[in-house]
Design a protein around this motif. Structure first.
Motif, PDB file in Angstrom:
ATOM      1  N   GLY A   7       0.810  -1.209   0.000  1.00  0.00           N
ATOM      2  CA  GLY A   7       0.000   0.000   0.000  1.00  0.00           C
ATOM      3  C   GLY A   7       0.846   1.263   0.000  1.00  0.00           C
ATOM      4  O   GLY A   7       0.409   2.318   0.456  1.00  0.00           O
ATOM      5  N   SER A   9       1.693   3.190  -2.354  1.00  0.00           N
ATOM      6  CA  SER A   9       1.304   4.261  -3.273  1.00  0.00           C
ATOM      7  C   SER A   9       0.106   5.047  -2.764  1.00  0.00           C
ATOM      8  O   SER A   9      -0.360   5.969  -3.426  1.00  0.00           O
ATOM      9  CB  SER A   9       1.019   3.691  -4.664  1.00  0.00           C
ATOM     10  OG  SER A   9      -0.005   2.727  -4.597  1.00  0.00           O
ATOM     11  N   ASP A  31       2.616  -3.556  -5.078  1.00  0.00           N
ATOM     12  CA  ASP A  31       1.447  -2.906  -5.638  1.00  0.00           C
ATOM     13  C   ASP A  31       1.139  -3.450  -7.025  1.00  0.00           C
ATOM     14  O   ASP A  31       1.884  -4.265  -7.559  1.00  0.00           O
ATOM     15  CB  ASP A  31       1.609  -1.383  -5.661  1.00  0.00           C
ATOM     16  CG  ASP A  31       2.720  -0.897  -6.585  1.00  0.00           C
ATOM     17  OD1 ASP A  31       3.267  -1.690  -7.369  1.00  0.00           O
ATOM     18  OD2 ASP A  31       3.046   0.298  -6.527  1.00  0.00           O
ATOM     19  N   ARG A  32       0.049  -2.978  -7.577  1.00  0.00           N
ATOM     20  CA  ARG A  32      -0.365  -3.418  -8.913  1.00  0.00           C
ATOM     21  C   ARG A  32       0.390  -2.687 -10.011  1.00  0.00           C
ATOM     22  O   ARG A  32       0.307  -3.067 -11.172  1.00  0.00           O
ATOM     23  CB  ARG A  32      -1.866  -3.208  -9.092  1.00  0.00           C
ATOM     24  CG  ARG A  32      -2.690  -4.118  -8.186  1.00  0.00           C
ATOM     25  CD  ARG A  32      -4.134  -3.763  -8.270  1.00  0.00           C
ATOM     26  NE  ARG A  32      -4.254  -2.404  -7.721  1.00  0.00           N
ATOM     27  CZ  ARG A  32      -5.378  -1.828  -7.392  1.00  0.00           C
ATOM     28  NH1 ARG A  32      -6.510  -2.451  -7.582  1.00  0.00           N
ATOM     29  NH2 ARG A  32      -5.410  -0.623  -6.890  1.00  0.00           N
ATOM     30  N   SER A  35      -0.830   2.870 -10.114  1.00  0.00           N
ATOM     31  CA  SER A  35      -1.136   4.149  -9.465  1.00  0.00           C
ATOM     32  C   SER A  35      -0.389   5.329 -10.069  1.00  0.00           C
ATOM     33  O   SER A  35      -0.801   6.467  -9.916  1.00  0.00           O
ATOM     34  CB  SER A  35      -0.806   4.073  -7.974  1.00  0.00           C
ATOM     35  OG  SER A  35       0.605   4.062  -7.798  1.00  0.00           O
ATOM     36  N   ARG A  45      10.221  -3.076  -6.748  1.00  0.00           N
ATOM     37  CA  ARG A  45       8.772  -3.157  -6.892  1.00  0.00           C
ATOM     38  C   ARG A  45       8.390  -4.618  -7.102  1.00  0.00           C
ATOM     39  O   ARG A  45       8.947  -5.291  -7.965  1.00  0.00           O
ATOM     40  CB  ARG A  45       8.319  -2.304  -8.074  1.00  0.00           C
ATOM     41  CG  ARG A  45       6.830  -2.108  -8.113  1.00  0.00           C
ATOM     42  CD  ARG A  45       6.453  -1.036  -9.124  1.00  0.00           C
ATOM     43  NE  ARG A  45       5.614  -0.063  -8.445  1.00  0.00           N
ATOM     44  CZ  ARG A  45       5.698   1.233  -8.592  1.00  0.00           C
ATOM     45  NH1 ARG A  45       6.596   1.745  -9.375  1.00  0.00           N
ATOM     46  NH2 ARG A  45       4.878   2.030  -7.953  1.00  0.00           N
ATOM     47  N   ASP A  49      -1.516  -8.106  -6.464  1.00  0.00           N
ATOM     48  CA  ASP A  49      -2.777  -7.539  -5.997  1.00  0.00           C
ATOM     49  C   ASP A  49      -2.959  -7.873  -4.524  1.00  0.00           C
ATOM     50  O   ASP A  49      -2.896  -9.046  -4.138  1.00  0.00           O
ATOM     51  CB  ASP A  49      -3.922  -8.121  -6.828  1.00  0.00           C
ATOM     52  CG  ASP A  49      -5.254  -7.442  -6.566  1.00  0.00           C
ATOM     53  OD1 ASP A  49      -5.418  -6.801  -5.507  1.00  0.00           O
ATOM     54  OD2 ASP A  49      -6.135  -7.549  -7.432  1.00  0.00           O
ATOM     55  N   ARG A  50      -3.187  -6.871  -3.698  1.00  0.00           N
ATOM     56  CA  ARG A  50      -3.382  -7.069  -2.258  1.00  0.00           C
ATOM     57  C   ARG A  50      -4.546  -8.011  -1.979  1.00  0.00           C
ATOM     58  O   ARG A  50      -4.561  -8.713  -0.973  1.00  0.00           O
ATOM     59  CB  ARG A  50      -3.613  -5.704  -1.586  1.00  0.00           C
ATOM     60  CG  ARG A  50      -3.918  -5.781  -0.088  1.00  0.00           C
ATOM     61  CD  ARG A  50      -2.705  -6.367   0.613  1.00  0.00           C
ATOM     62  NE  ARG A  50      -2.916  -6.604   2.013  1.00  0.00           N
ATOM     63  CZ  ARG A  50      -3.488  -7.686   2.529  1.00  0.00           C
ATOM     64  NH1 ARG A  50      -3.980  -8.619   1.733  1.00  0.00           N
ATOM     65  NH2 ARG A  50      -3.574  -7.848   3.825  1.00  0.00           N
TER      66      ARG A  50
END
Length: 99
Positions: A7, A9, A31-32, A35, A45, A49-50
């Motif tokens: 999370g 971003s 993260d995906r 953003s 990175r 997906d969370r």
């Protein structure tokens, strides 16, 4: 220390990442990648997906964080999935939630 921020971003995430870098931690964000948030090049990175973090367990395991900071934990189900996924990977998990 290696730290994974989930999370990163969101509203507070970039500030947390910045502070961790200032303190010379090795940081990765999960993260995906949609953003548009830009992080310094030294930040790794991990795409995922969370809502299905278990699918990224091997990628997270390769980074091998000592601490995981989850900034978007929002339910008991997510907490259980997070702990199940991090078991055997990260000895410390910090969950931050406004709920």
């Amino acid at each position: 220390m290696k730290v994974l921020v989930i999370g990163a971003s969101g509203f507070m995430g970039p500030f947390v990442v910045s502070q961790l870098l200032t303190q010379r931690h090795e940081v990765a964000v999960f993260d995906r990648g949609t953003s548009g948030t830009q992080f310094p090049e030294e930040v790794s990175r991990i795409a995922g997906d969370r809502k299905n973090i278990a699918a990224s367990k091997s990628d997270i395991g390769r980074f091998a964080p000592y601490v995981v900071i989850d900034m978007i934990l929002s339910s008991g189900r997510q907490a259980t999935e997070l702990m199940d996924t991090m078991r055997g990977i990260a000895p410390r998990v910090v969950a931050i939630s406004s709920a």
